[in-house]
Design a protein around this motif. Sequence first.
Motif, PDB file in Angstrom:
ATOM      1  N   ALA A   1       7.789  21.866  -2.362  1.00 58.52           N
ATOM      2  CA  ALA A   1       7.933  23.303  -2.498  1.00 58.52           C
ATOM      3  C   ALA A   1       9.307  23.665  -3.081  1.00 58.52           C
ATOM      4  CB  ALA A   1       7.731  23.962  -1.148  1.00 58.52           C
ATOM      5  N   VAL A   2      10.363  23.105  -2.499  1.00 57.71           N
ATOM      6  CA  VAL A   2      11.723  23.320  -2.977  1.00 57.71           C
ATOM      7  C   VAL A   2      12.320  21.943  -3.241  1.00 57.71           C
ATOM      8  CG1 VAL A   2      13.993  24.295  -2.500  1.00 57.71           C
ATOM      9  CG2 VAL A   2      11.934  25.393  -1.561  1.00 57.71           C
ATOM     10  N   SER A   3      12.616  21.682  -4.484  1.00 60.56           N
ATOM     11  CA  SER A   3      13.141  20.361  -4.835  1.00 60.56           C
ATOM     12  C   SER A   3      14.523  20.502  -5.429  1.00 60.56           C
ATOM     13  CB  SER A   3      12.200  19.639  -5.801  1.00 60.56           C
ATOM     14  OG  SER A   3      12.031  20.403  -6.973  1.00 60.56           O
ATOM     15  N   GLN A   4      15.411  19.630  -5.046  1.00 57.70           N
ATOM     16  CA  GLN A   4      16.772  19.672  -5.563  1.00 57.70           C
ATOM     17  C   GLN A   4      17.190  18.275  -5.977  1.00 57.70           C
ATOM     18  OE1 GLN A   4      18.282  21.242  -1.351  1.00 57.70           O
ATOM     19  NE2 GLN A   4      19.984  20.384  -2.508  1.00 57.70           N
ATOM     20  N   THR A   5      17.959  18.225  -7.046  1.00 59.51           N
ATOM     21  CA  THR A   5      18.442  16.945  -7.571  1.00 59.51           C
ATOM     22  C   THR A   5      19.887  17.086  -8.005  1.00 59.51           C
ATOM     23  OG1 THR A   5      17.613  17.549  -9.773  1.00 59.51           O
ATOM     24  CG2 THR A   5      16.186  16.165  -8.401  1.00 59.51           C
ATOM     25  N   PRO A   6      20.679  16.018  -7.862  1.00 56.36           N
ATOM     26  CA  PRO A   6      20.300  14.741  -7.250  1.00 56.36           C
ATOM     27  C   PRO A   6      20.373  14.810  -5.721  1.00 56.36           C
ATOM     28  CG  PRO A   6      22.578  14.657  -7.953  1.00 56.36           C
ATOM     29  CD  PRO A   6      22.074  16.020  -8.354  1.00 56.36           C
ATOM     30  N   LYS A   7      19.860  13.813  -5.068  1.00 58.38           N
ATOM     31  CA  LYS A   7      19.914  13.746  -3.613  1.00 58.38           C
ATOM     32  C   LYS A   7      21.297  13.287  -3.131  1.00 58.38           C
ATOM     33  CE  LYS A   7      17.109  12.003   0.240  1.00 58.38           C
ATOM     34  NZ  LYS A   7      16.714  13.281   0.830  1.00 58.38           N
TER      35      LYS A   7
ATOM     36  N   TYR B   1      24.568  20.058   0.512  1.00 55.34           N
ATOM     37  CA  TYR B   1      24.252  21.368  -0.050  1.00 55.34           C
ATOM     38  C   TYR B   1      22.727  21.519  -0.066  1.00 55.34           C
ATOM     39  CZ  TYR B   1      29.129  21.548  -1.288  1.00 55.34           C
ATOM     40  OH  TYR B   1      30.505  21.567  -1.219  1.00 55.34           O
ATOM     41  N   PHE B   2      22.291  22.613   0.538  1.00 60.96           N
ATOM     42  CA  PHE B   2      20.858  22.882   0.620  1.00 60.96           C
ATOM     43  C   PHE B   2      20.509  24.092  -0.219  1.00 60.96           C
ATOM     44  CE2 PHE B   2      19.248  19.958   3.680  1.00 60.96           C
ATOM     45  CZ  PHE B   2      20.278  19.692   4.561  1.00 60.96           C
ATOM     46  N   CYS B   3      19.457  23.921  -0.992  1.00 60.12           N
ATOM     47  CA  CYS B   3      18.832  25.032  -1.685  1.00 60.12           C
ATOM     48  C   CYS B   3      17.696  25.531  -0.786  1.00 60.12           C
ATOM     49  CB  CYS B   3      18.286  24.536  -3.014  1.00 60.12           C
ATOM     50  SG  CYS B   3      17.446  25.768  -3.997  1.00 60.12           S
ATOM     51  N   ALA B   4      17.429  26.817  -0.823  1.00 59.25           N
ATOM     52  CA  ALA B   4      16.336  27.383  -0.033  1.00 59.25           C
ATOM     53  C   ALA B   4      15.747  28.563  -0.784  1.00 59.25           C
ATOM     54  CB  ALA B   4      16.823  27.822   1.349  1.00 59.25           C
TER      55      ALA B   4
ATOM     56  N   PHE C   1      13.533  25.165   2.858  1.00 56.65           N
ATOM     57  CA  PHE C   1      14.685  24.399   2.409  1.00 56.65           C
ATOM     58  C   PHE C   1      14.272  23.200   1.574  1.00 56.65           C
ATOM     59  CE2 PHE C   1      18.450  26.023   4.580  1.00 56.65           C
ATOM     60  CZ  PHE C   1      17.890  26.861   5.528  1.00 56.65           C
ATOM     61  N   GLY C   2      15.137  22.849   0.626  1.00 56.28           N
ATOM     62  CA  GLY C   2      15.024  21.566  -0.030  1.00 56.28           C
ATOM     63  C   GLY C   2      15.541  20.466   0.878  1.00 56.28           C
ATOM     64  N   GLU C   3      15.509  19.233   0.364  1.00 62.46           N
ATOM     65  CA  GLU C   3      15.896  18.087   1.182  1.00 62.46           C
ATOM     66  C   GLU C   3      17.408  17.874   1.240  1.00 62.46           C
ATOM     67  OE1 GLU C   3      13.007  17.646   2.840  1.00 62.46           O
ATOM     68  OE2 GLU C   3      13.126  15.472   2.577  1.00 62.46           O
TER      69      GLU C   3
END
Lengths: 115, 111
Positions: free
Chosen positions: B3-9, B89-92, B102-104
């Motif tokens: 649903a919410v993806s963020q890069t890089p981990k 850092y979290f994206c939401a 929230f992203g991972e």
Amino acid sequence: AQSVAQPEDQVNVAEGNPLTVKCTYSVSGNPYLFWYVQYPNRGLQFLLKYITGDNLVKGSYGFEAEFNKSQTSFHLKKPSALVSDSALYFCAVPQGGYNFNKFYFGSGTKLNVKP
Amino acid sequence: DTAVSQTPKYLVTQMGNDKSIKCEQNLGHDTMYWYKQDSKKFLKIMFSYNNKELIINETVPNRFSPKSPDKAHLNLHINSLELGDSAVYFCASSVGAGELFFGEGSRLTVL
């Protein structure tokens, strides 16, 4: 300013026993209150929220929370803990009571469920 | 689908460098956020965007510059990284009076 407090850094409970994770709030007006869970190395996941209505709110994974206006509390509960419930739990409140664009999170409570 | 993806981990970098984190949500939400989680797990909002427009800037140093090219994307660029920027850092994203998704997380380590 709206805020929440989680008085316990850590809660330890045996599997199968009931668990409670505490949250108290300081909000002017009617509060909107949320609980989130964070598993290790993961993002936060929504568990449940209180907006209005019944004081007992049911959420995901068998969790529930009781809103208590006189004690300004919103404690998270589960009748029978599982080892897989071990995680970090956050209580949260939107700033200004209604500003959902800005949440204030409590400091988090680490729940340890022992087999 | 995430649903919410963020890069890089994970990002590991030297002080003074510049880095970017990207975030995308496929939930159709209007509002996106960046939150910072420090080493004590304390979560604090940094920025909030609604339909590409900045609505919350929580006294973050101007070395941090968010950009939202469309309502499904919110990126974070950090200039001149400092040791104190090390965090997750979290994206939401969210819609209306709803909960945050929230992203991972992106774990930034500044050496």
